[in-house]
Design a protein around this motif. Structure first.
Motif, mmCIF file in Angstrom:
data_model
loop_
_atom_site.group_PDB
_atom_site.id
_atom_site.type_symbol
_atom_site.label_atom_id
_atom_site.label_comp_id
_atom_site.label_asym_id
_atom_site.label_seq_id
_atom_site.Cartn_x
_atom_site.Cartn_y
_atom_site.Cartn_z
ATOM 1 N N ARG A 148 37.262 13.566 27.263
ATOM 2 C CA ARG A 148 35.895 13.149 27.599
ATOM 3 C C ARG A 148 35.157 14.223 28.393
ATOM 4 N NH1 ARG A 148 37.766 6.978 29.147
ATOM 5 N NH2 ARG A 148 38.091 6.327 26.987
ATOM 6 N N ILE A 149 35.797 14.789 29.395
ATOM 7 C CA ILE A 149 35.149 15.825 30.207
ATOM 8 C C ILE A 149 34.823 17.039 29.341
ATOM 9 C CG2 ILE A 149 35.461 17.445 32.128
ATOM 10 C CD1 ILE A 149 34.888 14.569 33.052
ATOM 11 N N THR A 150 35.709 17.391 28.428
ATOM 12 C CA THR A 150 35.442 18.521 27.530
ATOM 13 C C THR A 150 34.228 18.252 26.651
ATOM 14 O OG1 THR A 150 37.780 19.172 27.515
ATOM 15 C CG2 THR A 150 36.409 19.957 25.683
ATOM 16 N N PHE B 247 31.747 16.136 27.344
ATOM 17 C CA PHE B 247 30.574 16.153 28.234
ATOM 18 C C PHE B 247 30.153 17.584 28.541
ATOM 19 C CE2 PHE B 247 32.088 11.962 30.425
ATOM 20 C CZ PHE B 247 31.709 11.240 29.313
ATOM 21 N N GLU B 248 31.137 18.428 28.870
ATOM 22 C CA GLU B 248 30.833 19.815 29.224
ATOM 23 C C GLU B 248 30.146 20.538 28.064
ATOM 24 O OE1 GLU B 248 33.019 23.817 30.947
ATOM 25 O OE2 GLU B 248 34.275 22.203 30.165
ATOM 26 N N GLN B 249 30.666 20.372 26.866
ATOM 27 C CA GLN B 249 30.056 21.044 25.716
ATOM 28 C C GLN B 249 28.661 20.489 25.419
ATOM 29 O OE1 GLN B 249 31.119 23.867 24.276
ATOM 30 N NE2 GLN B 249 32.611 23.752 25.939
ATOM 31 N N ALA B 250 28.484 19.190 25.590
ATOM 32 C CA ALA B 250 27.148 18.605 25.403
ATOM 33 C C ALA B 250 26.182 19.179 26.436
ATOM 34 C CB ALA B 250 27.215 17.083 25.502
ATOM 35 N N MET B 251 26.621 19.262 27.672
ATOM 36 C CA MET B 251 25.777 19.806 28.744
ATOM 37 C C MET B 251 25.413 21.258 28.478
ATOM 38 S SD MET B 251 27.634 18.152 32.078
ATOM 39 C CE MET B 251 27.942 16.393 32.185
ATOM 40 N N ILE C 92 35.315 9.831 37.374
ATOM 41 C CA ILE C 92 33.903 9.774 37.773
ATOM 42 C C ILE C 92 33.546 10.972 38.641
ATOM 43 C CG2 ILE C 92 32.167 8.433 39.039
ATOM 44 C CD1 ILE C 92 33.110 7.218 36.328
ATOM 45 N N THR C 93 34.431 11.326 39.555
ATOM 46 C CA THR C 93 34.200 12.499 40.404
ATOM 47 C C THR C 93 34.076 13.756 39.550
ATOM 48 O OG1 THR C 93 35.384 11.451 42.230
ATOM 49 C CG2 THR C 93 35.133 13.853 42.324
ATOM 50 N N SER C 94 34.934 13.911 38.556
ATOM 51 C CA SER C 94 34.879 15.074 37.665
ATOM 52 C C SER C 94 33.584 15.109 36.853
ATOM 53 C CB SER C 94 36.077 15.077 36.717
ATOM 54 O OG SER C 94 37.280 15.229 37.426
ATOM 55 N N VAL C 95 33.137 13.952 36.392
ATOM 56 C CA VAL C 95 31.870 13.884 35.635
ATOM 57 C C VAL C 95 30.727 14.352 36.511
ATOM 58 C CG1 VAL C 95 30.182 12.310 34.583
ATOM 59 C CG2 VAL C 95 32.613 12.039 34.069
ATOM 60 N N LYS D 88 30.941 18.147 37.176
ATOM 61 C CA LYS D 88 30.593 18.930 35.990
ATOM 62 C C LYS D 88 29.090 18.896 35.767
ATOM 63 C CE LYS D 88 33.146 20.837 33.964
ATOM 64 N NZ LYS D 88 33.565 22.259 34.100
ATOM 65 N N ALA D 89 28.473 17.740 35.927
ATOM 66 C CA ALA D 89 27.016 17.633 35.763
ATOM 67 C C ALA D 89 26.305 18.509 36.793
ATOM 68 C CB ALA D 89 26.571 16.179 35.894
ATOM 69 N N ALA D 90 26.734 18.463 38.048
ATOM 70 C CA ALA D 90 26.108 19.281 39.095
ATOM 71 C C ALA D 90 26.288 20.768 38.807
ATOM 72 C CB ALA D 90 26.698 18.919 40.463
ATOM 73 N N GLU D 91 27.480 21.132 38.396
ATOM 74 C CA GLU D 91 27.787 22.538 38.083
ATOM 75 C C GLU D 91 26.891 23.070 36.965
ATOM 76 O OE1 GLU D 91 31.347 24.730 35.609
ATOM 77 O OE2 GLU D 91 31.932 23.132 36.984
ATOM 78 N N LEU D 92 26.604 22.234 35.972
ATOM 79 C CA LEU D 92 25.860 22.691 34.800
ATOM 80 C C LEU D 92 24.387 22.263 34.813
ATOM 81 C CD1 LEU D 92 28.653 22.109 32.144
ATOM 82 C CD2 LEU D 92 27.921 24.282 33.160
ATOM 83 N N GLY D 93 23.919 21.706 35.927
ATOM 84 C CA GLY D 93 22.512 21.335 36.046
ATOM 85 C C GLY D 93 22.103 20.167 35.176
ATOM 86 N N ALA D 94 23.025 19.267 34.921
ATOM 87 C CA ALA D 94 22.741 18.082 34.097
ATOM 88 C C ALA D 94 22.561 16.859 34.997
ATOM 89 C CB ALA D 94 23.880 17.844 33.108
ATOM 90 N N ASN D 95 21.958 15.825 34.451
ATOM 91 C CA ASN D 95 21.798 14.552 35.157
ATOM 92 C C ASN D 95 22.861 13.576 34.674
ATOM 93 O OD1 ASN D 95 19.273 15.212 36.509
ATOM 94 N ND2 ASN D 95 18.385 15.159 34.458
ATOM 95 N N ALA D 96 23.510 12.899 35.610
ATOM 96 C CA ALA D 96 24.449 11.825 35.282
ATOM 97 C C ALA D 96 23.862 10.530 35.834
ATOM 98 C CB ALA D 96 25.822 12.099 35.875
#
Length: 189
Positions: free
Chosen positions: A58-60, A62-66, A87-90, A93-101
């Motif tokens: 799932r994280i992979t 999400f990361e590729q989508a972001m 949830i912490t990882s999501v 990852k969103a913060a790292e890649l500038g995405a909104n969760a």
């Protein structure tokens, strides 16, 4: 990139809402059964490797989508405390890649859940809870109707008497989401 995470116990309308919301805003759906129906037949439900494997896949995704600007709607049951790391990882990852969760908790009363859980549409996904007995077991033993308190304020909707369209509209308005289709025309739900 936006990642909308719809969570709640079985039969509260997560996937139905995700489909309606996707039609309103053009996002793609990546629901938990995409991964569960892939992993469970190989490793079983209780194997120690399952939770890690589901999280990693799932994280992979999400990361590729972001990284590729693909807005997603994800559905899942939050099991406390075992999914806190997920949830912490999501969020990281969103913060790292500038995405909104954006998190949305869906819930409804037990009588309505019990009616919905046996709907024939749920049989399309083998890992879905499909009987009242399994629903009651999951609610008691799996702690899956929890609110994710540590993420702070987020939208919570009682779906007992709301249509999927109404729930999706509430989500769209709350987070100020507009129609933004991806360039992928393939629909897999």
């Amino acid at each position: 990139m936006n990642l909308i995470l719809l969570y709640g116990p079985p039969a509260v309308g997560k996937l139905t809402t995700a489909k309606e919301l996707a039609s309103q805003i053009g996002y793609k759906i990546f629901h938990n059964h995409h991964t569960q129906d892939m992993v469970y037949p190989i490793f079983g439900f209780k194997s120690p490797v399952v939770d890690k494997l589901l999280k990693d896949i799932r994280i992979t995704v999400f990361e590729q989508a972001m990284k590729n600007g693909k807005d997603l709607i994800f559905t899942f049951c939050f099991e406390n405390p075992q999914h806190i790391d997920f949830i912490t990882s999501v969020r990281e990852k969103a913060a790292e890649l500038g995405a909104n969760a954006f998190f949305v908790r869906l819930f409804c009363d037990l009588d309505e859940q019990s009616r919905r859980v046996e709907d024939p549409s749920r049989k399309k996904f083998p890992a879905k809870c499909q009987t009242v007995e399994v629903l009651k077991w999951a609610l008691q033993d799996k702690n899956i109707d929890s609110r994710i308190d540590f993420i702070g304020d987020h939208l919570e909707l009682d779906t007992t008497s709301l249509s999927a369209s109404q729930v999706a509209e509430n989500i769209r308005l709350h987070y100020g989401l507009t129609y933004c289709p991806t360039d992928i025309e393939f629909k897999y739900t």
